[in-house]
Design a protein around this motif. Sequence first.
Motif, mmCIF file in Angstrom:
data_model
loop_
_atom_site.group_PDB
_atom_site.id
_atom_site.type_symbol
_atom_site.label_atom_id
_atom_site.label_comp_id
_atom_site.label_asym_id
_atom_site.label_seq_id
_atom_site.Cartn_x
_atom_site.Cartn_y
_atom_site.Cartn_z
ATOM 1 N N GLU A 177 0.105 3.766 -3.023
ATOM 2 C CA GLU A 177 -0.512 5.054 -2.732
ATOM 3 C C GLU A 177 0.241 6.207 -3.399
ATOM 4 O O GLU A 177 -0.259 7.321 -3.469
ATOM 5 N N LYS A 184 -4.367 4.878 -3.764
ATOM 6 C CA LYS A 184 -4.817 5.977 -2.907
ATOM 7 C C LYS A 184 -4.229 7.322 -3.323
ATOM 8 O O LYS A 184 -4.338 8.293 -2.582
ATOM 9 N N SER A 213 0.825 -1.209 0.000
ATOM 10 C CA SER A 213 0.000 0.000 0.000
ATOM 11 C C SER A 213 0.855 1.253 0.000
ATOM 12 O O SER A 213 0.509 2.264 -0.617
#
Length: 244
Positions: A75, A129, A71
């Motif tokens: 992101e 993200k 992540s």
Amino acid sequence: MTQEKHLIIGASSGIAKALAKKLATNQGENLLLVSRDFSQYDDEQFSNSMKISISDYSEQTISLTCEQLTSSLLEQVTQVYMCNGLLHTPAFLPEKQLANFSANQFCQTMFANALTPMLWLTHLVTKLKAKPFCKVVVFSARIGSISDNQLGGWYSYRASKSALNMMLKTAAIELKRTAKHIKLIAFHPGTTDTALSRPFQKRVAQDKLFTTDFVAQQLLEIVKRHQVDGELSYVDWQDKAIAW
């Protein structure tokens, strides 16, 4: 400031390598590359790129690869390019007529061109993200347009690209509610001088056969221009909308 990163899936394709060359900065430290073959990426330009080698495009492999792309990495990703696709193999060419249609060819083509991109999108979307946006490009084709079909033939390839377009359209509707920072683009590169089009290039006018460098540059300009609007853009290499 954290450097923006770009994820290229199916990085061994001709257009993918051209994209990587244009996007790479600082020996490619801004690039995350996924491929079954990295033999084209030995030069210094990509010495700092993150290269993830995979053996296949099964859902299990895709899921594990997305876990490897943590992540914290994803992101930072502001652009994703899904460049893999299938038109022919040593065992088959696109079907010219119904007599050539086979379940095996249909399933292989549908798996590569429709199912595989959607599996990547499914496993990536919750991790993308990047703020304020992330633009996801999936290689489609004009031949996936139902209203544009004037010649017939190529049953499996046409069906796979039409199916891909429908699923991307459906995903865009969902993401408009749940992930408003993600923009989906279905891209038709035109006939490009790659292994995918090689058996069919004799019938293509010279000015309609594009280099990978040209297509990559066109695509980067398209991505730059398109706003994150909650819609699926289905466009060609000139950034002209293609009829569904």
